[in-house]
Scaffold this motif. Structure first.
Motif, PDB file in Angstrom:
ATOM      1  N   SER A 277      -4.032  13.674 -40.165  1.00 55.26           N
ATOM      2  CA  SER A 277      -4.437  13.156 -38.901  1.00 55.26           C
ATOM      3  C   SER A 277      -3.527  12.406 -38.029  1.00 55.26           C
ATOM      4  O   SER A 277      -2.913  11.677 -38.468  1.00 55.26           O
ATOM      5  CB  SER A 277      -5.592  12.203 -39.031  1.00 55.26           C
ATOM      6  N   GLU A 278      -3.506  12.766 -36.693  1.00 53.36           N
ATOM      7  CA  GLU A 278      -2.540  11.705 -35.844  1.00 53.36           C
ATOM      8  C   GLU A 278      -3.253  10.699 -35.247  1.00 53.36           C
ATOM      9  O   GLU A 278      -2.953  10.127 -34.072  1.00 53.36           O
ATOM     10  CB  GLU A 278      -1.985  12.732 -34.711  1.00 53.36           C
ATOM     11  N   GLY A 279      -4.612  10.314 -35.745  1.00 52.03           N
ATOM     12  CA  GLY A 279      -5.367   9.264 -35.250  1.00 52.03           C
ATOM     13  C   GLY A 279      -6.173   9.410 -34.202  1.00 52.03           C
ATOM     14  O   GLY A 279      -6.915   8.721 -33.827  1.00 52.03           O
ATOM     15  N   ARG A 280      -6.587  10.973 -33.778  1.00 52.69           N
ATOM     16  CA  ARG A 280      -7.595  11.018 -32.808  1.00 52.69           C
ATOM     17  C   ARG A 280      -8.735  10.693 -33.474  1.00 52.69           C
ATOM     18  O   ARG A 280      -9.024  11.050 -34.707  1.00 52.69           O
ATOM     19  CB  ARG A 280      -7.526  12.746 -32.508  1.00 52.69           C
ATOM     20  N   GLY A 281      -9.703  10.214 -32.742  1.00 54.48           N
ATOM     21  CA  GLY A 281     -11.093   9.900 -33.251  1.00 54.48           C
ATOM     22  C   GLY A 281     -11.109   8.688 -33.650  1.00 54.48           C
ATOM     23  O   GLY A 281     -12.083   7.983 -34.498  1.00 54.48           O
ATOM     24  N   THR A 282      -9.977   7.677 -33.517  1.00 57.05           N
ATOM     25  CA  THR A 282      -9.961   6.158 -33.756  1.00 57.05           C
ATOM     26  C   THR A 282      -9.632   5.413 -32.480  1.00 57.05           C
ATOM     27  O   THR A 282      -9.439   6.004 -31.631  1.00 57.05           O
ATOM     28  CB  THR A 282      -8.862   6.014 -34.866  1.00 57.05           C
ATOM     29  N   THR A 283      -9.662   4.032 -32.714  1.00 54.55           N
ATOM     30  CA  THR A 283      -9.423   3.334 -31.362  1.00 54.55           C
ATOM     31  C   THR A 283      -7.672   3.133 -31.151  1.00 54.55           C
ATOM     32  O   THR A 283      -7.388   2.485 -30.142  1.00 54.55           O
ATOM     33  CB  THR A 283     -10.077   2.018 -31.786  1.00 54.55           C
ATOM     34  N   LEU A 288      -2.426   5.344 -35.530  1.00 51.30           N
ATOM     35  CA  LEU A 288      -2.825   5.539 -37.153  1.00 51.30           C
ATOM     36  C   LEU A 288      -2.679   7.095 -37.532  1.00 51.30           C
ATOM     37  O   LEU A 288      -2.809   7.960 -36.605  1.00 51.30           O
ATOM     38  CB  LEU A 288      -4.072   5.203 -37.217  1.00 51.30           C
ATOM     39  N   LEU A 289      -1.970   7.367 -38.701  1.00 52.17           N
ATOM     40  CA  LEU A 289      -1.694   8.621 -39.201  1.00 52.17           C
ATOM     41  C   LEU A 289      -2.169   8.512 -40.796  1.00 52.17           C
ATOM     42  O   LEU A 289      -2.060   7.542 -41.478  1.00 52.17           O
ATOM     43  CB  LEU A 289      -0.305   8.976 -39.003  1.00 52.17           C
ATOM     44  N   GLY A 290      -2.816   9.707 -41.125  1.00 48.80           N
ATOM     45  CA  GLY A 290      -3.020   9.827 -42.478  1.00 48.80           C
ATOM     46  C   GLY A 290      -3.811  11.075 -42.902  1.00 48.80           C
ATOM     47  O   GLY A 290      -4.186  12.031 -41.989  1.00 48.80           O
ATOM     48  N   ALA A 291      -4.256  11.170 -44.233  1.00 51.44           N
ATOM     49  CA  ALA A 291      -4.967  12.165 -44.693  1.00 51.44           C
ATOM     50  C   ALA A 291      -5.659  11.531 -46.176  1.00 51.44           C
ATOM     51  O   ALA A 291      -5.292  10.834 -46.582  1.00 51.44           O
ATOM     52  CB  ALA A 291      -3.925  13.366 -44.944  1.00 51.44           C
ATOM     53  N   GLU A 292      -6.571  12.549 -46.430  1.00 47.16           N
ATOM     54  CA  GLU A 292      -7.312  12.331 -47.872  1.00 47.16           C
ATOM     55  C   GLU A 292      -5.909  12.457 -49.057  1.00 47.16           C
ATOM     56  O   GLU A 292      -5.381  13.389 -48.942  1.00 47.16           O
ATOM     57  CB  GLU A 292      -8.359  13.428 -48.042  1.00 47.16           C
ATOM     58  N   PHE A 324     -10.554  15.501 -40.082  1.00 44.93           N
ATOM     59  CA  PHE A 324     -11.029  14.503 -41.293  1.00 44.93           C
ATOM     60  C   PHE A 324     -12.161  13.560 -40.538  1.00 44.93           C
ATOM     61  O   PHE A 324     -12.413  12.650 -40.894  1.00 44.93           O
ATOM     62  CB  PHE A 324      -9.983  13.569 -41.947  1.00 44.93           C
ATOM     63  N   GLN A 325     -12.830  14.061 -39.610  1.00 48.83           N
ATOM     64  CA  GLN A 325     -14.220  13.337 -39.113  1.00 48.83           C
ATOM     65  C   GLN A 325     -14.978  12.904 -40.002  1.00 48.83           C
ATOM     66  O   GLN A 325     -15.536  13.729 -40.858  1.00 48.83           O
ATOM     67  CB  GLN A 325     -14.973  14.684 -38.123  1.00 48.83           C
ATOM     68  N   GLY A 326     -15.414  11.639 -39.939  1.00 51.63           N
ATOM     69  CA  GLY A 326     -16.250  11.073 -40.752  1.00 51.63           C
ATOM     70  C   GLY A 326     -15.795  10.790 -41.993  1.00 51.63           C
ATOM     71  O   GLY A 326     -16.939  10.181 -42.957  1.00 51.63           O
ATOM     72  N   ARG A 327     -14.899  11.163 -42.504  1.00 53.14           N
ATOM     73  CA  ARG A 327     -14.169  10.765 -43.691  1.00 53.14           C
ATOM     74  C   ARG A 327     -13.048   9.793 -43.842  1.00 53.14           C
ATOM     75  O   ARG A 327     -12.114   9.708 -42.994  1.00 53.14           O
ATOM     76  CB  ARG A 327     -13.690  12.237 -44.556  1.00 53.14           C
ATOM     77  N   THR A 328     -13.288   8.931 -44.747  1.00 53.57           N
ATOM     78  CA  THR A 328     -12.321   7.881 -44.977  1.00 53.57           C
ATOM     79  C   THR A 328     -10.934   8.514 -45.607  1.00 53.57           C
ATOM     80  O   THR A 328     -10.938   8.947 -46.679  1.00 53.57           O
ATOM     81  CB  THR A 328     -12.977   6.834 -45.853  1.00 53.57           C
ATOM     82  N   ILE A 329      -9.841   8.123 -44.749  1.00 51.34           N
ATOM     83  CA  ILE A 329      -8.709   8.680 -45.291  1.00 51.34           C
ATOM     84  C   ILE A 329      -7.707   7.453 -45.250  1.00 51.34           C
ATOM     85  O   ILE A 329      -7.689   6.573 -44.485  1.00 51.34           O
ATOM     86  CB  ILE A 329      -8.039   9.719 -44.401  1.00 51.34           C
ATOM     87  N   GLY A 330      -6.555   7.812 -45.825  1.00 49.51           N
ATOM     88  CA  GLY A 330      -5.485   6.659 -46.027  1.00 49.51           C
ATOM     89  C   GLY A 330      -4.214   7.171 -45.299  1.00 49.51           C
ATOM     90  O   GLY A 330      -3.720   8.232 -45.002  1.00 49.51           O
ATOM     91  N   GLY A 331      -3.358   6.125 -44.989  1.00 48.65           N
ATOM     92  CA  GLY A 331      -2.185   6.533 -44.315  1.00 48.65           C
ATOM     93  C   GLY A 331      -1.457   5.244 -43.707  1.00 48.65           C
ATOM     94  O   GLY A 331      -1.586   4.279 -44.385  1.00 48.65           O
TER      95      GLY A 331
END
Length: 413
Positions: A277-283, A288-292, A324-331
């Motif tokens: 994720s490149e952080g789309r869908g966050t504030t 913010l960058l990350g993945a499961e 990763f819509q709606g899923r908690t991921i780390g990054g």
């Protein structure tokens, strides 16, 4: 003396656009006067540049005055301008569409003006739109973000090319590069990889304003130059970040909410070419960058590089849309603590290198979108071969030096 209702409205808009306002703290800190945009200077001159012309404007929600009125509303209310059409880019004229979308053809409820959709249109089809609109002059006023893959600069290019095909004059109203115009950074596009996120060989972070880019496009890349006029700013210095201009910020697209986003975007947008994720869908998109499956090891690895001007925080987040819509991921979260020394492109490469080394699930997008973003296969193939950050950055040294030499000829500040 009497004024029409349009004249009264325009007078209010022009005063709002041009009157002195109290300096923001950032502007006061610089000790310099406020920046006047190209539109402010056009209005101050009574729109003389547009006299006798039927005018169409390519713009979006960023085309505003200092008192945050849209320039279309201001010009429509002014008897001195014959505004007959509006042209909307990606996300639309009023900004109602998400990434990869536009508003289509409609009549603007506020002004009654016809709004034409330019998104993903170029060449003769776009020229035909300009012809059908009945305009003599096409005016461009959109806030850029400073990166080659931010599509508004290619809307500018496509509209210039189409205006020439349609026999129209083209006027660019300048606005600041929000991340300064100090330097060009990153790889230069190979024309074999040309798309709407990069039509011509410019650097990934071009370090230019839209008016300077228009001059570059006209002088270097258009087969037949368009009849071009540029209205430059006053008060802007190449070292100015956006919060030093005294101008209000309007998000130029839904995922560019603040000038802080623009600061990192030319590097971290590269994660669009990966399965992270490149952080789309966050504030904090692009910060913010990350993945499961990603954990603290990524932040530790990239912090160990001691990159100038930035630190990285182990972060966990759940995007509300996109990957990763709606899923908690780390990054990681980027924290830029010294923007003068921060190099967004080098930082983006370092993040890619360390992500691949610290997370076994790392993968490029199946369509090799990373090659379109970086402008060639170099970045992807070097990282896959185990190259470190210095080796990848060194691979574009010569092409960047050549672009910088060309760029210098078109700088106006």
């Amino acid at each position: 003396m009497s004024l029409s209702r349009r004249g009264l409205l325009a007078a209010g808009g022009a005063v709002g656009a041009l009157a002195a306002t109290s300096a923001t703290p950032a502007a006061a800190h610089t000790g310099r006067g406020r920046v006047r945009t190209g539109f402010e200077r056009l209005a101050a001159d009574g729109y003389a540049l547009l006299a006798g012309e039927r005018v169409g404007v390519v713009t979006n929600p960023t085309g505003i005055t200092r008192d945050v009125r849209h320039i279309v509303d201001v010009m429509h209310a002014d008897d001195r301008v014959n505004l007959v059409a509006v042209f909307g880019p990606e996300h639309g004229f009023r900004g109602t569409a998400q990434a990869g979308g536009s508003e289509g053809r409609y009549d603007d409820p506020a002004t009654g003006l016809p709004v034409y959709d330019t998104y993903l249109k170029s060449g003769r089809p776009l020229a035909d739109i300009f012809t059908a609109s009945g305009v003599d002059t096409v005016v461009f006023d959109i806030q850029d973000a400073g990166a080659r893959f931010y599509t508004y600069i290619w809307t500018l290019f496509d509209c210039m090319q189409a205006a020439e095909l349609a026999g129209k004059r083209f006027v660019v109203l300048d606005r600041p590069n929000p991340v300064t115009g100090r330097a060009a950074l990153g790889p230069v596009l190979d024309k074999a990889f040309a798309t709407f996120v990069g039509r011509e060989p410019i650097a990934q972070a071009h370090g230019m304003t839209v008016a300077e880019l228009a001059l570059l496009f006209n002088g270097e890349f258009l087969t037949r130059p368009v009849a071009l006029e540029t209205v430059t700013m006053t008060g802007w210095h190449r070292s100015d970040f956006y919060d030093e201009t005294g101008l209000p910020w309007v998000p130029p697209s839904p995922n560019m909410p603040t000038p802080d986003t623009a600061l990192v975007y030319s590097g971290t947008c590269l994660f669009e070419g990966t399965n992270l994720s490149e952080g789309r869908g966050t504030t904090r998109p692009f910060e913010l960058l990350g993945a499961e499956g990603v954990d603290r090891r990524w932040a530790e690895a990239v912090n160990a590089l001691d990159l100038p001007g930035v630190r990285f925080r182990e972060a966990y987040f759940a995007p509300t849309f996109s990957k990763f819509q709606g899923r908690t991921i780390g990054g990681v979260q980027l924290i830029v603590h010294d923007r003068e020394s921060f190099d967004p492109v080098r930082t983006g490469i370092a993040l890619l290198v360390t992500a691949k080394r610290s997370w076994s699930g790392f993968a490029w997008r199946a369509d090799n979108w990373i090659d379109k973003l970086t402008g060639s296969t170099k970045v992807r193939t070097l990282i896959d071969a185990g190259a470190d950050t210095d080796e990848v950055v060194g691979a574009w040294r010569d092409e960047l030096a050549a672009f910088r030499a060309v760029r210098r000829r078109y700088l106006r500040y």
